[in-house]
Design a protein around this motif. Structure first.
Motif, PDB file in Angstrom:
ATOM      1  N   ILE A  97     -14.038 -43.877 -21.522  1.00 45.38           N
ATOM      2  CA  ILE A  97     -12.716 -44.002 -20.919  1.00 45.38           C
ATOM      3  C   ILE A  97     -12.559 -43.006 -19.774  1.00 45.38           C
ATOM      4  O   ILE A  97     -12.776 -41.803 -19.941  1.00 45.38           O
ATOM      5  N   ILE A  98     -12.185 -43.514 -18.609  1.00 42.42           N
ATOM      6  CA  ILE A  98     -11.800 -42.692 -17.462  1.00 42.42           C
ATOM      7  C   ILE A  98     -10.312 -42.954 -17.223  1.00 42.42           C
ATOM      8  O   ILE A  98      -9.914 -44.101 -17.004  1.00 42.42           O
ATOM      9  N   PRO A  99      -9.464 -41.932 -17.271  1.00 40.38           N
ATOM     10  CA  PRO A  99      -8.020 -42.160 -17.126  1.00 40.38           C
ATOM     11  C   PRO A  99      -7.602 -42.271 -15.656  1.00 40.38           C
ATOM     12  O   PRO A  99      -8.003 -41.451 -14.821  1.00 40.38           O
ATOM     13  N   PHE A 100      -6.796 -43.271 -15.357  1.00 39.57           N
ATOM     14  CA  PHE A 100      -6.221 -43.436 -14.025  1.00 39.57           C
ATOM     15  C   PHE A 100      -4.701 -43.423 -14.139  1.00 39.57           C
ATOM     16  O   PHE A 100      -4.127 -44.198 -14.904  1.00 39.57           O
ATOM     17  N   ARG A 101      -4.082 -42.536 -13.382  1.00 44.11           N
ATOM     18  CA  ARG A 101      -2.622 -42.479 -13.375  1.00 44.11           C
ATOM     19  C   ARG A 101      -2.072 -43.525 -12.414  1.00 44.11           C
ATOM     20  O   ARG A 101      -2.525 -43.646 -11.283  1.00 44.11           O
ATOM     21  N   GLY A 102      -1.102 -44.288 -12.885  1.00 42.77           N
ATOM     22  CA  GLY A 102      -0.416 -45.267 -12.054  1.00 42.77           C
ATOM     23  C   GLY A 102       1.012 -44.813 -11.814  1.00 42.77           C
ATOM     24  O   GLY A 102       1.809 -44.713 -12.740  1.00 42.77           O
ATOM     25  N   GLU A 103       1.329 -44.504 -10.568  1.00 44.16           N
ATOM     26  CA  GLU A 103       2.639 -43.957 -10.214  1.00 44.16           C
ATOM     27  C   GLU A 103       3.540 -45.053  -9.654  1.00 44.16           C
ATOM     28  O   GLU A 103       3.095 -45.915  -8.902  1.00 44.16           O
ATOM     29  N   TYR A 104       4.818 -44.971 -10.018  1.00 48.25           N
ATOM     30  CA  TYR A 104       5.798 -45.964  -9.579  1.00 48.25           C
ATOM     31  C   TYR A 104       6.834 -45.330  -8.658  1.00 48.25           C
ATOM     32  O   TYR A 104       7.184 -44.153  -8.793  1.00 48.25           O
ATOM     33  N   MET A 105       7.349 -46.140  -7.753  1.00 46.19           N
ATOM     34  CA  MET A 105       8.550 -45.821  -6.997  1.00 46.19           C
ATOM     35  C   MET A 105       9.689 -46.664  -7.562  1.00 46.19           C
ATOM     36  O   MET A 105       9.471 -47.803  -7.996  1.00 46.19           O
ATOM     37  N   LEU A 106      10.887 -46.112  -7.528  1.00 46.70           N
ATOM     38  CA  LEU A 106      12.073 -46.817  -8.004  1.00 46.70           C
ATOM     39  C   LEU A 106      12.946 -47.134  -6.797  1.00 46.70           C
ATOM     40  O   LEU A 106      13.309 -46.232  -6.030  1.00 46.70           O
ATOM     41  N   VAL A 107      13.260 -48.412  -6.613  1.00 44.80           N
ATOM     42  CA  VAL A 107      14.071 -48.843  -5.473  1.00 44.80           C
ATOM     43  C   VAL A 107      15.525 -48.445  -5.713  1.00 44.80           C
ATOM     44  O   VAL A 107      16.073 -48.629  -6.798  1.00 44.80           O
ATOM     45  N   ARG A 108      16.142 -47.884  -4.675  1.00 46.34           N
ATOM     46  CA  ARG A 108      17.536 -47.466  -4.781  1.00 46.34           C
ATOM     47  C   ARG A 108      18.430 -48.665  -5.098  1.00 46.34           C
ATOM     48  O   ARG A 108      18.139 -49.803  -4.713  1.00 46.34           O
TER      49      ARG A 108
ATOM     50  N   LEU B  18      -7.151 -41.103 -10.045  1.00 46.93           N
ATOM     51  CA  LEU B  18      -7.855 -40.454 -11.138  1.00 46.93           C
ATOM     52  C   LEU B  18      -6.967 -39.379 -11.759  1.00 46.93           C
ATOM     53  O   LEU B  18      -6.427 -38.514 -11.062  1.00 46.93           O
ATOM     54  N   ALA B  19      -6.793 -39.437 -13.082  1.00 44.83           N
ATOM     55  CA  ALA B  19      -5.983 -38.450 -13.791  1.00 44.83           C
ATOM     56  C   ALA B  19      -6.873 -37.333 -14.311  1.00 44.83           C
ATOM     57  O   ALA B  19      -8.021 -37.575 -14.711  1.00 44.83           O
TER      58      ALA B  19
END
Length: 404
Positions: A228-239, A281-282
């Motif tokens: 397992i290689i961890p990948f961080r998935g980041e989100y933006m939140l629309v106003r 990559l996390a």
């Protein structure tokens, strides 16, 4: 099938309190009445990791190689999940998805995706032109798109909790704050070693350990691959003032070299609108923030030959993802190609998830579900998206192979 008269009830231990582990436990108590089921979860609550940090999308099977486990189990899993949510009064909205080509060189990939979706029997799928895109998503743009009206959204944490309630109602036990440190096979049984010294015995164990899948499985004779290689998935939140610019889901045409689907617009069941995720990559397996670092996890990454093979092959893409992670303007530059009226000024940083990406020794990113079946232990080695969509079907697949 219940236990024979005079025989002690069968026992099953499930490691992992995410949606997949709870779906397996539910399927055991539903199909094998009398079986004693214990779910153990290392966190102090359920669905704290991949289940609780995903986008809530219920996939219809557009992307997956025909004949693969993903294609088979996603197709059945969506139907099972839809019916389950209806039966239990849980949120389930068929808001539909557009997979949009904005450049001419994406049209051939869109053609291939349409053939794949057709082979997978995706219901109601149709191709639309630029005018059709605007008809479905008034603020969306593109040259052509595939529209999947059956793609839906739900609340996977609520679904997981509902599964847990069913397990408990059937006499099963769901234990939180209990970490499994090792799994061992014994003569005619399997033993789980828990932090603090407790031992939990069972006739069979099912390992749904997600981000730690590769650490438990080798202890019972499973192969050391994949890792397992961890990948961080980041989100933006629309106003809030721009939330109405997207009605459903808008996705890019995916790059077939990667199992990630690319940054997209996602409507949530609470009415909010997200953009994302990327794939960075996390530096920790539960690394939801940039500053989260675990030296053991870094050593595991650096010590795995498959990581370096992967890095040599895809480093340019990795650099691009890092740039987007550090700059909202860079992040939104790609997303705004699909909805130009939503830009960097219209979003704020949202949450993040960590994907447990399985990588083989040669550096290839494992795409399909990978589940190993032993006499006493079943190990889910790779279960990325659409595992939540497929959870009830994966549970059927696992229980079918228990051999009871």
């Amino acid at each position: 099938m219940s236990s024979a008269p005079g025989r002690a009830p069968r026992t099953v231990a499930v490691v992992g309190g995410g949606i997949l582990g709870l779906a397996v436990a539910r399927e055991v108590v539903r199909r094998r009445p009398g079986t004693r089921v214990t779910v153990v979860e290392k966190e102090d609550g359920l669905a704290r990791h991949q289940t609780g940090h995903n986008s809530g999308v219920v996939h219809a099977g557009i992307y997956y190689r025909p004949g693969s486990l993903k294609a088979e189990l996603c197709t059945r899993g969506r139907l099972l999940l839809r019916d389950y949510c209806a039966e239990h009064g849980l949120a389930y909205e068929e808001c539909g998805k557009l997979v949009v080509a904005v450049e001419r060189d994406e049209l051939a990939r869109l053609d291939a995706l349409e053939r794949t979706a057709g082979q997978n029997g995706v219901p109601g799928l149709r191709r639309v032109d630029s005018a059709g895109i605007t008809e479905i998503e008034p603020y969306g743009v593109g040259l052509a798109a595939l529209h999947s009206p059956a793609t839906a959204i739900t609340d996977y944490v609520a679904v997981a909790r509902s599964f847990a309630a069913e397990v408990r109602a059937a006499g099963g036990e769901v234990r939180t704050g209990v970490q499994v440190t090792e799994v061992r096979e014994r003569a005619g049984a399997v033993e789980l070693l828990l932090a603090g010294g407790e031992r939990l015995g069972a006739d069979h164990a099912v390992l749904c350990a997600g981000l730690h899948a590769d650490r438990l499985a080798p202890g019972v004779g499973a192969e050391e691959v994949p890792r397992i290689i961890p990948f961080r998935g980041e989100y933006m939140l629309v106003r809030a003032e721009k939330e109405d610019r997207v009605r459903g889901l808008i996705y890019p045409v995916p790059d077939p070299r990667y199992p990630f689907l690319g940054v997209h617009f996602t409507r949530r069941v609470d009415g909010s609108l997200e953009v994302g995720p990327n794939a960075v990559l996390a530096t920790r397996r539960e690394g939801y923030r940039r500053r989260d670092v675990a030296w053991r996890d870094l050593r595991d990454i650096a010590g795995w030959p498959g990581f370096w093979s992967m890095a040599r092959r895809h480093w340019r893409t990795g650099v691009t993802e890092i740039r987007g992670s550090l700059s909202s303007s860079t992040y939104m530059r790609g997303a705004s190609r699909y909805v130009p009226s939503i830009g960097a000024a219209d979003v704020v940083r949202g949450g993040a998830g960590v994907r447990a990406q399985a990588v083989d020794r040669d550096g290839s990113l494992v795409d399909d579900f990978r589940i190993s079946h032993g006499d006493r232990v079943t190990a889910v080695r790779n279960a990325p998206s659409p595992a939540a969509t497929s959870s009830l079907a994966i549970a059927e697949h696992v229980v079918d192979r228990l051999g009871w």
